[in-house]
Each structure stands twice: as C-alpha cells, then as structure tokens.
Design a protein around this motif. Structure first.
Motif, PDB file in Angstrom:
ATOM      1  N   GLN A 199       0.973  -1.659   0.084  1.00  0.00           N
ATOM      2  CA  GLN A 199       0.166   0.052  -0.512  1.00  0.00           C
ATOM      3  C   GLN A 199       0.482   1.050  -0.179  1.00  0.00           C
ATOM      4  O   GLN A 199       0.564   2.413  -0.917  1.00  0.00           O
ATOM      5  CB  GLN A 199      -0.834  -0.044   0.810  1.00  0.00           C
ATOM      6  CG  GLN A 199      -2.229  -0.940   1.524  1.00  0.00           C
ATOM      7  CD  GLN A 199      -2.832  -0.988   2.620  1.00  0.00           C
ATOM      8  OE1 GLN A 199      -2.655  -0.643   3.299  1.00  0.00           O
ATOM      9  NE2 GLN A 199      -3.584  -2.204   2.752  1.00  0.00           N
ATOM     10  N   LEU A 200       1.821   0.995   0.964  1.00  0.00           N
ATOM     11  CA  LEU A 200       3.045   1.919   0.766  1.00  0.00           C
ATOM     12  C   LEU A 200       3.798   2.565  -0.705  1.00  0.00           C
ATOM     13  O   LEU A 200       3.989   3.322  -0.787  1.00  0.00           O
ATOM     14  CB  LEU A 200       4.092   2.141   2.474  1.00  0.00           C
ATOM     15  CG  LEU A 200       3.303   2.550   3.720  1.00  0.00           C
ATOM     16  CD1 LEU A 200       3.983   1.998   5.008  1.00  0.00           C
ATOM     17  CD2 LEU A 200       2.269   3.698   3.789  1.00  0.00           C
ATOM     18  N   THR A 201       3.559   1.208  -1.138  1.00  0.00           N
ATOM     19  CA  THR A 201       4.793   1.908  -2.161  1.00  0.00           C
ATOM     20  C   THR A 201       4.343   2.107  -3.151  1.00  0.00           C
ATOM     21  O   THR A 201       4.876   1.826  -4.340  1.00  0.00           O
ATOM     22  CB  THR A 201       6.164   0.309  -2.339  1.00  0.00           C
ATOM     23  OG1 THR A 201       5.169  -0.547  -2.311  1.00  0.00           O
ATOM     24  CG2 THR A 201       6.984   0.381  -1.076  1.00  0.00           C
ATOM     25  N   GLY A 202       2.866   1.319  -3.319  1.00  0.00           N
ATOM     26  CA  GLY A 202       2.082   1.405  -5.078  1.00  0.00           C
ATOM     27  C   GLY A 202       2.738  -0.067  -5.947  1.00  0.00           C
ATOM     28  O   GLY A 202       2.387  -0.461  -7.165  1.00  0.00           O
ATOM     29  N   ARG A 203       3.713  -1.213  -4.890  1.00  0.00           N
ATOM     30  CA  ARG A 203       4.086  -1.814  -5.762  1.00  0.00           C
ATOM     31  C   ARG A 203       3.316  -3.017  -5.037  1.00  0.00           C
ATOM     32  O   ARG A 203       3.044  -3.434  -3.918  1.00  0.00           O
ATOM     33  CB  ARG A 203       5.391  -2.196  -5.341  1.00  0.00           C
ATOM     34  CG  ARG A 203       6.134  -0.754  -6.364  1.00  0.00           C
ATOM     35  CD  ARG A 203       8.056  -0.668  -5.811  1.00  0.00           C
ATOM     36  NE  ARG A 203       8.714  -2.209  -5.776  1.00  0.00           N
ATOM     37  CZ  ARG A 203       9.893  -2.379  -4.874  1.00  0.00           C
ATOM     38  NH1 ARG A 203       9.911  -1.488  -3.801  1.00  0.00           N
ATOM     39  NH2 ARG A 203      10.376  -3.307  -4.831  1.00  0.00           N
ATOM     40  N   THR A 204       3.853  -4.641  -5.868  1.00  0.00           N
ATOM     41  CA  THR A 204       3.185  -5.835  -5.493  1.00  0.00           C
ATOM     42  C   THR A 204       4.120  -6.210  -3.844  1.00  0.00           C
ATOM     43  O   THR A 204       5.707  -7.029  -4.496  1.00  0.00           O
ATOM     44  CB  THR A 204       2.293  -6.554  -5.890  1.00  0.00           C
ATOM     45  OG1 THR A 204       1.706  -5.628  -6.809  1.00  0.00           O
ATOM     46  CG2 THR A 204       2.220  -8.073  -5.449  1.00  0.00           C
ATOM     47  N   ILE A 205       3.971  -6.109  -3.189  1.00  0.00           N
ATOM     48  CA  ILE A 205       5.246  -6.607  -2.353  1.00  0.00           C
ATOM     49  C   ILE A 205       4.806  -8.439  -1.199  1.00  0.00           C
ATOM     50  O   ILE A 205       3.922  -7.675  -1.068  1.00  0.00           O
ATOM     51  CB  ILE A 205       5.814  -5.590  -0.841  1.00  0.00           C
ATOM     52  CG1 ILE A 205       5.811  -4.922  -1.476  1.00  0.00           C
ATOM     53  CG2 ILE A 205       6.388  -6.197   0.227  1.00  0.00           C
ATOM     54  CD1 ILE A 205       7.735  -5.148  -1.857  1.00  0.00           C
ATOM     55  N   THR A 206       5.606  -9.213  -1.536  1.00  0.00           N
ATOM     56  CA  THR A 206       5.020 -10.406  -0.793  1.00  0.00           C
ATOM     57  C   THR A 206       5.492 -10.861   0.135  1.00  0.00           C
ATOM     58  O   THR A 206       6.963 -10.592   0.275  1.00  0.00           O
ATOM     59  CB  THR A 206       5.282 -11.632  -2.144  1.00  0.00           C
ATOM     60  OG1 THR A 206       6.645 -11.400  -2.274  1.00  0.00           O
ATOM     61  CG2 THR A 206       4.690 -10.978  -3.309  1.00  0.00           C
ATOM     62  N   CYS A 207       5.130 -11.576   1.056  1.00  0.00           N
ATOM     63  CA  CYS A 207       6.159 -12.925   1.866  1.00  0.00           C
ATOM     64  C   CYS A 207       6.019 -13.852   1.761  1.00  0.00           C
ATOM     65  O   CYS A 207       5.298 -14.389   1.014  1.00  0.00           O
ATOM     66  CB  CYS A 207       5.116 -12.440   3.537  1.00  0.00           C
ATOM     67  SG  CYS A 207       5.774 -13.173   4.776  1.00  0.00           S
TER      68      CYS A 207
END
Length: 285
Positions: free
Chosen positions: A212-220
């Motif tokens: 949400q903060l970066t506008g990228r898809t961050i996965t765990c």
C-alpha cells in the motif's frame, strides 16, 4: 534522585530528555561508561557519573542517593548479560536504592528460543529476589528492527523470512517517553509492566502494508530455516548472528510477541507509533 544508566544510548538517552521536561535537572543523574559522551546532559545540569556493569567497583558510587534507578539491559550479544545485570542489581542493593526499573522485553521467558528473552526473564527473577521494589518495563519489540528483520524487500519486492508470526512492533522513542512518565510517577507502576503498540501484525500483514505504501506488489514468502541462515551469511552476516536472529522469528511464530496492551497509549496521551509509520519512513541502516 533519579539515576539513569546507559544514557549515551538511544533508548535511555531519550528517556533522560523526556525526564528533563518533567523534573528538575538537579534531581537527575546519569551513570555511563564514558562520561565524555554525556557532555550534553552535563550542560543541562544533570549530574554525570561513571558507572560500568563490567566494573563493579564503579557502581555503588554511581547509584548513590538513587530513589529510583533505571537499569538498561546489556545489548552485547557476546556478553554474559545476566551476570552483568546481577552485578548492577547487587550494587543497587548495596547503595540502598529505593526502586529499580529495568528495560526488559514483552517476550521475556526462560524457555524462549530468543536468547535476550531468556536473559530478561532471568534478570526479572533477580529483581524479584533482590528485596528492593522493582519495575520491569516490558517493551514491545522495537520497530526500527524491521529495517533488517524484513530483509532487502525494498530492492527485491519480497519479504523472505523463516517464520512470519505476529509482533507488536513498538517505537523505541515511545518506550523511552513512557519510561520517563513512569519514573516521574514515583512508583505508581510495580513489577512487570507491558508497553506495546496497539497492534501485532504478521509479516504477511507487513507485506500488505508495504504494498500500500509503495504502490508495488510486495510479497511475504516462508523460507526454510537453514536456507534463510545461508542467505544471511551470503549477504555478509556471521553465522552466529544469523542463528541469534533466527531465535526471534521462532519466538514470534510461537506468539511470544503477539500481545498488545493499552498502557503505552495511556502514558503517552496519544496513540503509539505503528509499524506502518516506520515503513513509511525512508530506509535507514
């Protein structure tokens, strides 16, 4: 007299700054290993004393006259932290300290896979056996640790961890301010006192927040423990330190950092900072 150890460090240094907003400088002393690094406190009227847990002879004088003494926990992974804390507590008893406060941790437990948590639990037992009134500040896991515990996710887009349990990430600055409020309360808080942020996100939750903060898809992604250790070593970490940190993830997976408590917000008079607040800041190292 309020005596604060470790005041040249980030945590207790900030506590002294907040104390100076609440009590006269002449009622505060700092006990530090290197008095030259405490000049900023001396300039504000705070008494600066030499005191080193590894130098037992220095401690009774450093603690003299303390109605309350704030002991910072040892942060040297190579040291026998409990032995150092025992030396400090024994000196406090000798000096006739009225109350000992100690910077502990929310996850304190003798059976924790995270070594500092075991040290905190053993130290709390020493305090309980000391015969002196005591307060254990069980701070939530410090949020700035996310800068390395989440790995290089800003570059890779992936949070690769060996376990993704919930943690009540708590701003060190908030814990420092709360300690000052508690010291100024003159003994209103006794025994284990839990100070955490208001939520305990998992690493999967953090990936959503980071997206949400970066506008990228961050996965765990979950990584095998030995694979994770190997990756840390490949990035330049010593194996001993990597295994030390592995204990944190294991403890988190067991739910040892999952609890939250409203006390911190009440002491601050506002909502504590959140993990989202930390992730919204530029990366620091």
């Amino acid at each position: 007299m309020l005596v604060i150890t470790g005041a040249t460090g980030a945590l207790n240094g900030a506590t002294v700054d907040h104390l100076l907003e609440r009590v006269p400088a002449e009622d505060i002393a700092v006990a530090v290993r290197d008095v030259s690094r405490a000049q900023r406190f001396a300039e504000r009227g705070v008494a600066v004393r030499h005191g080193d847990y590894a130098d037992p002879a220095s401690l009774p004088g450093a603690f003299e006259g303390a109605d309350q003494l704030l002991l910072v926990s040892s942060n040297d992974p190579a040291a026998d932290a409990v032995a150092l804390h025992r030396t400090a507590i024994d000196a406090a008893v000798t000096a006739g300290v009225g109350r000992i406060l100690y910077t502990s941790h929310q996850g304190a437990g003798l059976d924790s896979p995270f070594r500092p948590a075991r040290h905190h639990a053993a130290t709390e037992q020493l305090l309980a056996d000391s015969g002196v009134a005591w307060t254990s500040l069980r701070n939530g896991f410090y949020a700035h640790s996310l800068n390395w515990l989440m790995g290089p996710w800003r570059e890779t887009g992936v949070i690769a961890v060996p376990a993704a349990g919930p943690v009540s990430w708590t701003a060190r600055e908030d814990a420092a301010e709360a300690a000052a409020v508690i010291l100024a309360s003159n003994g209103a808080y006794d025994g284990p006192t839990t100070l955490t942020a208001g939520a305990a996100p998992t690493f999967d939750d953090l990936a959503v927040i980071a997206s949400q903060l970066t506008g990228r898809t961050i996965t765990c992604v979950a990584v095998d423990e030995e694979e994770w250790i190997a990756a840390q070593i490949a990035r330049g970490a010593r194996e001993q330190m990597a295994r030390f940190l592995l204990g944190f993830y294991q403890a988190a997976e067991q739910g040892r950092f999952a609890g939250v408590d409203p006390l911190l917000g009440k002491l601050l008079g506002r909502e504590p900072r959140t993990a989202r607040d930390l992730l919204a800041q530029p990366a620091t190292h």
